[in-house]
Design an enzyme around this catalytic site. Structure first.
Site, PDB file in Angstrom:
ATOM      1  N   GLU A   1       2.529   4.637  -4.214  1.00  0.00           N
ATOM      2  CA  GLU A   1       2.402   5.339  -5.179  1.00  0.00           C
ATOM      3  C   GLU A   1       3.980   6.386  -5.628  1.00  0.00           C
ATOM      4  OE1 GLU A   1       0.262   5.274  -3.122  1.00  0.00           O
ATOM      5  OE2 GLU A   1      -1.012   4.327  -4.266  1.00  0.00           O
TER       6      GLU A   1
ATOM      7  N   ASP B   1      -9.054   3.182  -2.386  1.00  0.00           N
ATOM      8  CA  ASP B   1     -10.274   3.751  -1.472  1.00  0.00           C
ATOM      9  C   ASP B   1     -11.528   4.280  -2.101  1.00  0.00           C
ATOM     10  OD1 ASP B   1      -8.106   2.994   0.320  1.00  0.00           O
ATOM     11  OD2 ASP B   1      -7.461   5.234   0.702  1.00  0.00           O
TER      12      ASP B   1
ATOM     13  N   ASP C   1       1.033  -1.103  -0.117  1.00  0.00           N
ATOM     14  CA  ASP C   1      -0.015   0.113  -0.007  1.00  0.00           C
ATOM     15  C   ASP C   1       0.981   1.269  -0.065  1.00  0.00           C
ATOM     16  OD1 ASP C   1      -2.310   1.661   0.394  1.00  0.00           O
ATOM     17  OD2 ASP C   1      -2.467   1.315   2.523  1.00  0.00           O
TER      18      ASP C   1
HETATM   19  O1  MIG Z   1      -3.795   6.209   4.405  1.00  0.00           O
HETATM   20  O2  MIG Z   1      -3.423   1.100   5.697  1.00  0.00           O
HETATM   21  O3  MIG Z   1      -6.116   2.193   0.499  1.00  0.00           O
HETATM   22  O4  MIG Z   1      -6.626  -0.121   2.011  1.00  0.00           O
HETATM   23  O5  MIG Z   1      -6.757   0.154   4.978  1.00  0.00           O
HETATM   24  C1  MIG Z   1      -4.245   5.142   4.431  1.00  0.00           C
HETATM   25  C2  MIG Z   1      -4.816   1.677   5.920  1.00  0.00           C
HETATM   26  C3  MIG Z   1      -3.465   3.795   4.348  1.00  0.00           C
HETATM   27  C4  MIG Z   1      -4.846   3.036   2.484  1.00  0.00           C
HETATM   28  C5  MIG Z   1      -5.439   1.762   1.759  1.00  0.00           C
HETATM   29  C6  MIG Z   1      -6.554   1.053   2.579  1.00  0.00           C
HETATM   30  C7  MIG Z   1      -5.975   0.714   4.297  1.00  0.00           C
HETATM   31  C8  MIG Z   1      -5.329   2.085   4.553  1.00  0.00           C
HETATM   32  N1  MIG Z   1      -4.211   2.693   3.558  1.00  0.00           N
END
Ligand code: MIG
Length: 772
Positions: free
Chosen positions: A391, A472, A388
């Protein structure tokens, strides 16, 4: 104009600009344009592509302005005509299928910042439709829209958000049923205007001094994608368990929460296969650690989960906490593995760990190191890794000397350094490098296992290493609908293993929304219920019995469909064709079918029209041909003719239909998967036409032997014959023939109702004949 042939490349030099044409695969043309490079007659230096891993230059012939593949491999009909520098026409047989109208480049200053920019224009004839572009909002056909390619953490996104997390600069054009493909292999920030500003032109602008274009012939969408994925790679067959039901939530705080979720599923006899551990498991958001109070013994936890048929997946973000004494940080610093500012010191910013630094995944030494760190998860019994914030996302900076004008979105500045490259060039491939590091690390550390990696960000080629989820979204009906076109779009952009957060990530879901979303999610290759901290809990039982029961049916249907999905994922591995297919895939000349984004194919034989609106108990469905048979139990046996129909869709039903000639091997309901040596299958057959299907059988994980069962149906005037390839007849216990007249007869034990002819094949058989 002077075109000259040099080995397997045709070259043109005009003033400062250089053009090179080659054919890395039959029916695929690569054009490199270096408008600003003054090479003094030299060839363009070879470039390291992050996306392209396949292809070998084909011999070419040059006659006048026409370049063709020398020995006419496959079908030598494809030719590229060079009109003048930057003007090309792609011919496939007698058809002109694409025209590049020109290009331009400039070296200029935008305010105080130096900037290079290149553009390419393509003709966008009226009636041409444009599909793909990776993970994008909007309807399936993107004509009339504009998009940017710059991986971005959007929390939460909406039906008009752009750019999103993934950048895949590839599309498929479709006109009069003929498909062709275009890939712009430039990782720097770019944007495309798809006949929005000028209705006759598609314009792509890249913040780079070069253009690396691929033109791909069809004529079918499947051929275009097969060639594109021959270049950029395909998704290896995932472990069977990863195709099961996943449950996740940001906010499962400790071991007790994880056990409660698994108990919650098991005590209600709900199928469940995977639970995800979000950032809550870590000690101070330090990746590769577990909080000792809340997760004191993860190996024991995962062992217990496995005894319940459940595996655990852990989230891993790229941001590494900058804390002396934390081994991951110390090693990265000492070995010089971090992304740096233009002045040369590691960039320090804020993400979940704060302060944080970022590994430079563009270098293989960094990838190897990162991959090896996963040993600790494997020792904890963790089955897969979820990437996650890659980017990469950065909330704010601690480093001085960051010019805010060079930071586009919540990320690192354009002029940050990845070795000797800039962030502008690396940004969009950052997650690709991280996914590669993770996939290859897992493979190295556990060579007998097929890795499971899930990522949010990516670039063309991400499919080689990882499944993708669409980030999200929110618990809105509009987002359920949007998920269909986004996942279809990813599939036709080479990424078949995809899913959206079922029930919606942000906002509060409701029983009906969760139910309808789970029903659509039965057909997502990645089926994961996930929600954000602070939202209404979203496990299947949270909204009451009324919703739990139909959700259970949907989860069970997923397990019945596993043999089909698993076999389709193997097909994706072999050819690139995704399991989830837009209507135009099967019916490229049908103008009605090609505009539909709210119904789709699951494999070649099943049409699905999920309910996407609240309170709706009907759906309108477009049938591109006749003799479709309804598959779900409600009206199994109902037959649909070509055209539009309104079908009933009460809460517990998902309108799904079997194509004439379709053969669907269904497994028994299960609480979780075990292996893919299928037993007790029911074959659902639409006997209105001939057809065939292939079923994959193997251990469901690892790299052992794969076997294939073939089933074929031959339709004659007064009878049909269903055949099974040798040695697999005992996998099938029942065959249900749909679409036969009442009074049909067979030698095997059978009974017929209005919805179908049920044939018992529990003995030995190699073919079944039904007369009518
Ligand atoms: O700033 O890890 O898209 O699936 O639950 C949020 C917490 C960070 C974004 C991800 C989401 C995840 C969440 N993350």
């Amino acid at each position: 104009m002077q075109l000259e042939k040099q080995n397997s490349c045709v070259r043109l030099q005009q003033r400062r600009a250089t053009l090179e044409v080659s054919s890395p695969l039959p029916q695929v043309w690569r054009i490199r344009l270096a408008p600003l490079a003054d090479l003094g007659g030299q060839m363009l230096p070879p470039k390291q592509s992050f996306a392209v891993v396949g292809g070998q230059d084909q011999p070419l012939t040059l006659e006048g302005n026409m370049i063709s593949a020398a020995n006419g491999t496959v079908d030598g009909s494809s030719r590229l005509e060079v009109g003048a520098l930057g003007f090309f026409t792609l011919w496939d047989g007698e058809n002109c299928i694409a025209k590049v109208q020109g290009f331009a480049a400039q070296d200029h200053r935008q305010g105080p910042l130096p900037k290079q920019q290149s553009k390419v224009w393509l003709e966008a004839p009226q009636g041409q439709q444009y599909y793909g572009f990776g993970e994008k909002v909007g309807p399936l056909n993107k004509r009339g829209m504009s998009f940017t390619f710059w991986n971005t953490d959007v929390v939460p996104h909406h039906p008009d958000s752009d750019p999103l997390y993934q950048s895949i600069p590839f599309f498929m054009g479709l006109q009069d049923g003929q498909a062709w493909g275009f890939f712009l292999d430039e990782s720097s920030r770019s944007s495309v205007d798809i006949a929005e500003t000028d209705p006759d032109t598609l314009e792509w602008t890249v913040e780079a001094g070069e253009l690396d274009l691929y033109l791909i012939c069809g004529p079918t969408p499947a051929q275009v994608l097969e060639r594109y994925t021959a270049l950029t790679g395909r998704t290896p067959l995932p472990p069977l368990w990863s195709l099961g039901v996943h449950q996740s939530r940001w906010g499962y705080q400790n071991e007790a929460d994880i056990r409660a979720v698994i108990d919650g599923y098991r005590s209600r006899n709900l199928p469940l296969e995977v639970v995800h551990l979000d950032i809550d498991y870590m000690n101070g958001f330090k990746v590769f650690t577990f909080d000792q109070d809340r997760f004191p013994d993860v190996a024991k936890l995962s062992q217990w989960a496995r005894s319940q048929g459940v595996r655990l997946v852990c989230i891993v973000d790229p941001g590494v906490k900058a804390e002396a004494g934390y081994a991951v940080y110390d090693q990265a610093l000492e070995r010089d593995f971090l992304v740096k500012t233009w002045r040369g010191e590691p960039i320090v910013g804020e993400v979940w760990p704060d302060p944080a630094v970022w590994p430079d995944f563009s270098r293989s030494a960094v990838q190897n190191w990162w991959g090896d760190l996963h040993q600790s998860y494997l020792e904890g019994g963790i089955a897969g890794i979820w990437n996650d914030m890659n980017e990469p996302s950065c909330f704010s900076f601690h480093s001085p000397h960051i010019d805010p004008r060079k930071v586009i979105g919540k990320t690192l500045p354009d002029d940050a350094r990845h070795g000797n490259r800039t962030h502008l060039e690396i940004h969009n491939v950052y997650a690709l490098g991280m996914a590669q590091a993770t996939f290859e690390g897992l493979k190295r550390l556990a060579p007998e296992q097929r890795p499971f990696v899930l990522t949010r960000a990516g670039y063309a080629g991400i499919q080689r290493y990882s499944a993708v989820w669409t980030g999200d979204n929110s618990s809105h009906w509009e987002h359920l609908e949007l998920s269909i076109s986004m996942l279809l779009g990813l599939g036709i952009s080479g990424v078949p293993f995809v899913g959206s957060d079922i029930g919606g990530f942000a906002s509060h879901s409701s029983g009906e929304l969760l139910l309808r979303w789970t029903q659509a999610g039965v057909f997502y290759p990645l089926m994961r219920n996930h929600s954000a901290q602070g939202t209404e809990a979203q496990e299947p039982w949270r909204f009451g019995e009324q919703w739990l029961e139909p959700i259970r049916l949907a989860l069970e249907l997923r397990y019945r469909l596993l043999p089909v999905l698993y076999s389709l994922m193997e097909q994706a591995e072999q050819t690139g064709t995704p399991a989830l297919r837009p209507m135009f895939w099967e019916h490229p000349t049908d103008g009605v079918a090609s505009s539909l984004s709210d119904q789709f194919y699951f494999g070649p034989a099943v049409l699905v029209a999920p309910v996407l609106r609240p309170h709706h108990r009907h759906r309108s469905v477009y049938f591109p041909s006749s003799d479709w048979m309804r598959l779900d139990t409600l009206e199994q046996g109902a037959r649909y003719a070509q055209g539009w129909a309104t079908v009933s869709a009460p809460l517990e039903q998902i309108p799904m239909f079997l194509r004439p000639g379709g053969i669907l091997p269904l497994a028994e309901v299960a609480q979780h998967s075990t292996h893919a040596h299928w037993q007790n299958l029911t074959l659902m057959v639409n006997a209105c036409a001939s057809g065939e299907t292939t079923l994959l059988l193997d251990d469901g994980e690892g790299y052992g032997e794969r076997q294939h069962a073939h089933f074929s149906l031959e339709r004659y005037e007064n009878h049909v014959v269903l055949k099974c390839s040798e040695g697999f007849d005992d996998a099938v216990k029942q065959i249900v023939f749909l679409g036969l007249p009442m009074g049909s007869t067979t030698h095997s034990p059978a009974f017929q109702t209005e919805d179908g002819l049920y044939v018992d094949v529990s003995g030995e058989w190699d073919e079944i004949r039904v007369d009518f």
